[in-house]
Design a protein around this motif. Sequence first.
Motif, PDB file in Angstrom:
ATOM      1  N   TRP A 128      48.564  24.201  35.670  1.00  8.88           N
ATOM      2  CA  TRP A 128      47.853  25.231  34.915  1.00  8.88           C
ATOM      3  C   TRP A 128      48.824  26.242  34.312  1.00  8.88           C
ATOM      4  O   TRP A 128      50.024  26.174  34.560  1.00  8.88           O
ATOM      5  CB  TRP A 128      46.806  25.937  35.788  1.00  8.88           C
ATOM      6  N   ASN A 129      48.238  27.145  33.515  1.00 11.19           N
ATOM      7  CA  ASN A 129      49.013  28.127  32.737  1.00 11.19           C
ATOM      8  C   ASN A 129      50.007  27.444  31.799  1.00 11.19           C
ATOM      9  O   ASN A 129      51.105  27.941  31.548  1.00 11.19           O
ATOM     10  CB  ASN A 129      49.691  29.168  33.632  1.00 11.19           C
ATOM     11  N   LEU A 148      41.417  27.213  28.163  1.00  7.72           N
ATOM     12  CA  LEU A 148      40.795  28.329  28.872  1.00  7.72           C
ATOM     13  C   LEU A 148      40.918  29.626  28.089  1.00  7.72           C
ATOM     14  O   LEU A 148      41.882  29.816  27.345  1.00  7.72           O
ATOM     15  CB  LEU A 148      41.455  28.500  30.246  1.00  7.72           C
ATOM     16  N   THR A 179      41.577  32.403  29.411  1.00  4.03           N
ATOM     17  CA  THR A 179      42.363  33.300  30.246  1.00  4.03           C
ATOM     18  C   THR A 179      43.560  32.552  30.828  1.00  4.03           C
ATOM     19  O   THR A 179      43.573  31.317  30.851  1.00  4.03           O
ATOM     20  CB  THR A 179      41.495  33.866  31.398  1.00  4.03           C
ATOM     21  N   LEU A 226      45.571  31.940  34.421  1.00  9.98           N
ATOM     22  CA  LEU A 226      45.079  31.927  35.794  1.00  9.98           C
ATOM     23  C   LEU A 226      46.039  32.594  36.765  1.00  9.98           C
ATOM     24  O   LEU A 226      47.252  32.474  36.635  1.00  9.98           O
ATOM     25  CB  LEU A 226      44.824  30.483  36.239  1.00  9.98           C
ATOM     26  N   ASP A 227      45.459  33.277  37.733  1.00 10.66           N
ATOM     27  CA  ASP A 227      46.231  33.945  38.766  1.00 10.66           C
ATOM     28  C   ASP A 227      46.157  33.107  40.041  1.00 10.66           C
ATOM     29  O   ASP A 227      45.572  33.507  41.028  1.00 10.66           O
ATOM     30  CB  ASP A 227      45.668  35.356  38.999  1.00 10.66           C
ATOM     31  N   LEU A 228      46.725  31.904  39.952  1.00 14.35           N
ATOM     32  CA  LEU A 228      46.734  30.981  41.086  1.00 14.35           C
ATOM     33  C   LEU A 228      48.179  30.741  41.484  1.00 14.35           C
ATOM     34  O   LEU A 228      49.028  30.532  40.624  1.00 14.35           O
ATOM     35  CB  LEU A 228      46.135  29.630  40.687  1.00 14.35           C
ATOM     36  N   LEU A 251      41.630  25.366  41.519  1.00 15.91           N
ATOM     37  CA  LEU A 251      41.677  25.395  40.055  1.00 15.91           C
ATOM     38  C   LEU A 251      40.263  25.331  39.469  1.00 15.91           C
ATOM     39  O   LEU A 251      39.909  26.131  38.611  1.00 15.91           O
ATOM     40  CB  LEU A 251      42.526  24.242  39.519  1.00 15.91           C
ATOM     41  N   SER A 276      38.493  28.525  39.743  1.00 10.75           N
ATOM     42  CA  SER A 276      39.067  29.553  38.861  1.00 10.75           C
ATOM     43  C   SER A 276      38.683  29.381  37.391  1.00 10.75           C
ATOM     44  O   SER A 276      38.586  30.354  36.664  1.00 10.75           O
ATOM     45  CB  SER A 276      40.589  29.564  38.966  1.00 10.75           C
ATOM     46  N   ILE A 277      38.505  28.124  36.964  1.00  6.75           N
ATOM     47  CA  ILE A 277      38.248  27.884  35.534  1.00  6.75           C
ATOM     48  C   ILE A 277      36.764  27.814  35.197  1.00  6.75           C
ATOM     49  O   ILE A 277      36.396  27.766  34.023  1.00  6.75           O
ATOM     50  CB  ILE A 277      38.957  26.606  35.021  1.00  6.75           C
ATOM     51  N   HIS A 295      35.506  29.774  32.320  1.00  5.65           N
ATOM     52  CA  HIS A 295      36.544  30.064  31.324  1.00  5.65           C
ATOM     53  C   HIS A 295      36.892  28.889  30.406  1.00  5.65           C
ATOM     54  O   HIS A 295      37.804  28.984  29.601  1.00  5.65           O
ATOM     55  CB  HIS A 295      37.811  30.554  32.036  1.00  5.65           C
TER      56      HIS A 295
END
Length: 149
Positions: free
Chosen positions: A64-65, A113, A115, A117-119, A128, A131-132, A135
């Motif tokens: 992610w990110n 997404l 945003t 992610l703050d993972l 994950l 979190s999504i 989003h």
Amino acid sequence: MELESSSFENGGTIPKKFGYKNGNVSPSLIINDVPDSAKSLALVMDDPDAMGAVGKVWVHWVLWNIPTEVTKMDENSIPENSIEGETDFGEIGYGGPAPPDKEHTYIFKLYALDTALDLGKGSTKKDLENSIQDHIIAKAKLTGKYAPQ
């Protein structure tokens, strides 16, 4: 949004070197048509066919990110600032196909997404997905088949 690979055709056979026991190299991925409103991308690779062999969908890669400007991920690499999660092999990073019984179909799912992610590194597919949940702007899918060698 579109997800392709220069390593194998959508629906085709994933070459041996990408297998867990045969090099464990992540395939090249090509990303097209990411929505302008996207802030980051996330990727999950899993094996729903594992349900018959091990009783669950086996997670092979969680990432992610991924920056939205990334249009290509080269073999055996991840984009700068991307974060990898834990697979069902109990490892962080890519875990290639390893069907225990017969040919399986592996699914690469890409999410655009709204945003970042703050993972933390080593988070799971479940982390994950939680979190999504609210989003996701767009999705793309790539599938490949792999048989025991």
